[in-house]
Design an enzyme around this catalytic site. Structure first.
Site, mmCIF file in Angstrom:
data_model
loop_
_atom_site.group_PDB
_atom_site.id
_atom_site.type_symbol
_atom_site.label_atom_id
_atom_site.label_comp_id
_atom_site.label_asym_id
_atom_site.label_seq_id
_atom_site.Cartn_x
_atom_site.Cartn_y
_atom_site.Cartn_z
ATOM 1 N N HIS A 25 6.710 -5.383 -12.155
ATOM 2 C CA HIS A 25 7.367 -6.674 -11.915
ATOM 3 C C HIS A 25 6.582 -7.624 -11.017
ATOM 4 O O HIS A 25 6.951 -8.793 -10.894
ATOM 5 C CB HIS A 25 8.757 -6.459 -11.300
ATOM 6 C CG HIS A 25 8.716 -6.150 -9.836
ATOM 7 N ND1 HIS A 25 8.280 -4.952 -9.352
ATOM 8 C CD2 HIS A 25 9.024 -6.907 -8.745
ATOM 9 C CE1 HIS A 25 8.337 -4.960 -8.029
ATOM 10 N NE2 HIS A 25 8.783 -6.133 -7.638
HETATM 11 N N1 UDP Z 1 15.374 -0.194 -8.391
HETATM 12 C C1 UDP Z 1 16.631 -0.042 -8.963
HETATM 13 N N2 UDP Z 1 16.753 -0.298 -10.294
HETATM 14 C C2 UDP Z 1 15.709 -0.639 -11.094
HETATM 15 C C3 UDP Z 1 14.437 -0.781 -10.479
HETATM 16 C C4 UDP Z 1 14.310 -0.565 -9.128
HETATM 17 O O1 UDP Z 1 17.595 0.310 -8.280
HETATM 18 O O2 UDP Z 1 15.903 -0.846 -12.291
HETATM 19 C C5 UDP Z 1 15.233 0.055 -6.945
HETATM 20 C C6 UDP Z 1 14.230 1.123 -6.597
HETATM 21 O O3 UDP Z 1 14.810 2.410 -6.662
HETATM 22 C C7 UDP Z 1 13.806 0.713 -5.210
HETATM 23 C C8 UDP Z 1 13.885 -0.797 -5.241
HETATM 24 O O4 UDP Z 1 14.718 -1.122 -6.347
HETATM 25 O O5 UDP Z 1 14.713 1.195 -4.246
HETATM 26 C C9 UDP Z 1 12.529 -1.403 -5.413
HETATM 27 O O6 UDP Z 1 12.665 -2.746 -5.675
HETATM 28 P P1 UDP Z 1 11.540 -3.607 -6.420
HETATM 29 O O7 UDP Z 1 10.680 -2.702 -7.213
HETATM 30 O O8 UDP Z 1 12.260 -4.699 -7.143
HETATM 31 O O9 UDP Z 1 10.769 -4.307 -5.221
HETATM 32 P P2 UDP Z 1 9.595 -3.866 -4.247
HETATM 33 O O10 UDP Z 1 9.958 -2.538 -3.665
HETATM 34 O O11 UDP Z 1 8.328 -3.828 -5.020
HETATM 35 O O12 UDP Z 1 9.570 -4.941 -3.214
#
Ligand code: UDP
Length: 389
Positions: free
Chosen positions: A230
């Site tokens: 993403h």
């Molecule tokens: N997550 C979720 N559902 C999904 C994808 C991710 O609950 O379909 C959770 C994942 O387990 C983690 C968090 O979202 O706890 C990560 O968010 P994201 O990947 O959007 O952002 P980043 O961590 O890269 O800032």
């Protein structure tokens, strides 16, 4: 003591859940410093779909936001500017003792900037992370937020070191609550561990009990890979996007690959006419709630991701991870062998996955993210700083 919490994006709901829960528990057992904590939650609206927002409030027992600013997707400037204006109104109305911001999104930066201009102290949870890639919008948000915050809550030792390199001097590491000066010479840097670890530990048993996602998707434990993509650096660059999915397709020849598709990635795949091709190779599903997501992570044989949070969750659940980026903020996992950086190169992704699927043995256990009590440490520090001398 009144705290205004500013959140707006999925990972922030997950991080803030740990602190909202700790606030509720702390209010049940008032301590010597501050008798009652009031949390006012501001949701900027950065993520607004039910499966990117509402589901997390429900599953993680986060109180309903007191303010929903409704500022959805737009350009960075428009989004941040609108948030700044609206958050300022909220803060003038609420006059909190602290503004609490999380991570590295536009909501983080807008919350921090609005507060500091009104002379309200900012506490930044997940401070000090650096990718050293200034093309990432997240890197700009975190650098700027750190440099206006009064208290910087670092999740790792590396994050503390990053801040020392940028000139921060007032370091409290490891945390010794009693040593916090009550009127410190701000800013104060504290290594408290990672709130995502708190949330992961607390909700893992609930996920086992409640999630039926394996049955629903007809998956067997340890017999599929899970992937997420993403980051804008990957979705907004056709070549990187194409290479990444070419790399993932190599894995899909060996075992099922499940992809909960982020709205930004869906849009990018459609824009680049790649959607049909990807849909044929992978099990595409809508974004999941947290309980289903961590169940899928825990039972995966391999995780491929460009997410920061999921790199760590792979480690929490003992699953090897291939990171679809050129660099990571969570370097300790790469150093220890839990994570391999494969960038956006199809062959490197394919090779890294192959190595991890064939002869990967869990490396020595490390514990860089604290002990699952980070949220309480955050509250302890805020309460002590707020208490009368
Ligand atoms: N997550 C979720 N559902 C999904 C994808 C991710 O609950 O379909 C959770 C994942 O387990 C983690 C968090 O979202 O706890 C990560 O968010 P994201 O990947 O959007 O952002 P980043 O961590 O890269 O800032």
């Amino acid at each position: 003591m009144k705290i205004v919490t500013v959140v707006g994006a999925r990972p922030q709901f997950i991080k803030s859940a740990a602190i909202s829960r700790a606030i509720r528990e702390r209010n049940g057992f008032p301590n010597n410093f501050v008798s009652h904590l009031t949390e006012v939650i501001v949701h900027t609206g950065q993520h607004y779909d039910a499966n990117m927002s509402d589901v997390f409030f429900k599953e993680l027992d986060i109180p309903k936001p007191h303010y929903n600013l409704g500022i959805g997707d737009s350009t960075h400037g428009v989004m941040t500017g609108r948030m700044l204006e609206k958050i300022e109104e909220v803060l003038l109305n609420e006059r909190p003792d602290w503004v609490l911001v999380y991570g590295d999104t536009n909501s983080t930066l807008a919350g921090a900037l609005a507060a500091v201009k009104l002379h309200i102290p900012v506490a930044h949870v997940e401070a000090g992370l650096r990718s050293l890639n200034r093309k990432m919008p997240e890197e700009i948000n975190r650098v700027l937020t750190d440099h206006v915050a009064s208290v910087l809550f670092c999740p790792t030792h590396k994050a503390v070191q990053n801040l020392q390199m940028e000139g921060f001097k007032n370091i409290l590491d490891p945390i010794r609550i009693s040593n916090v000066e009550r009127t410190p010479n701000f800013p104060l840097v504290v290594n408290v561990g990672d709130v995502m670890y708190d949330t992961a530990l607390y909700y893992a048993p609930k996920s086992e009990q409640k999630s039926r996602i394996l049955q629903k998707l007809n998956l067997k434990p340890n017999a599929y890979a899970l992937t997420t993509v993403h980051r804008s650096e990957n979705t907004d660059d056709r070549k990187r996007l194409k290479n990444i999915f070419e790399g993932i397709s190599k894995v899909a020849k060996e075992l099922d690959v499940v992809l909960p598709l982020h709205p930004r990635t869906r849009e990018a795949l459609e824009r680049e006419n790649l959607f049909e091709q990807v849909a044929q190779m992978l099990k595409l599903i809508d974004p999941l709630g947290y309980l289903d997501m961590i169940r899928l992570e825990k039972n995966a044989k391999l995780i491929l991701t460009d997410s920061g949070g999921i790199q760590k969750e792979a480690f929490f659940y003992g699953v090897p991870c291939v990171t679809l980026r050129d660099e990571t903020e969570w370097v300790e996992l790469v150093d220890a062998g839990w994570n391999v950086l494969a960038g956006a190169h199809a062959d490197r992704i394919g090779q890294a996955a192959k190595n991890m699927l064939s002869d990967w043995h869990p490396p020595a256990q490390i514990s860089p993210y604290g002990h699952g009590d980070t949220a309480f440490k955050v509250l302890d520090v805020l309460c002590i700083l707020e208490s009368p001398n």
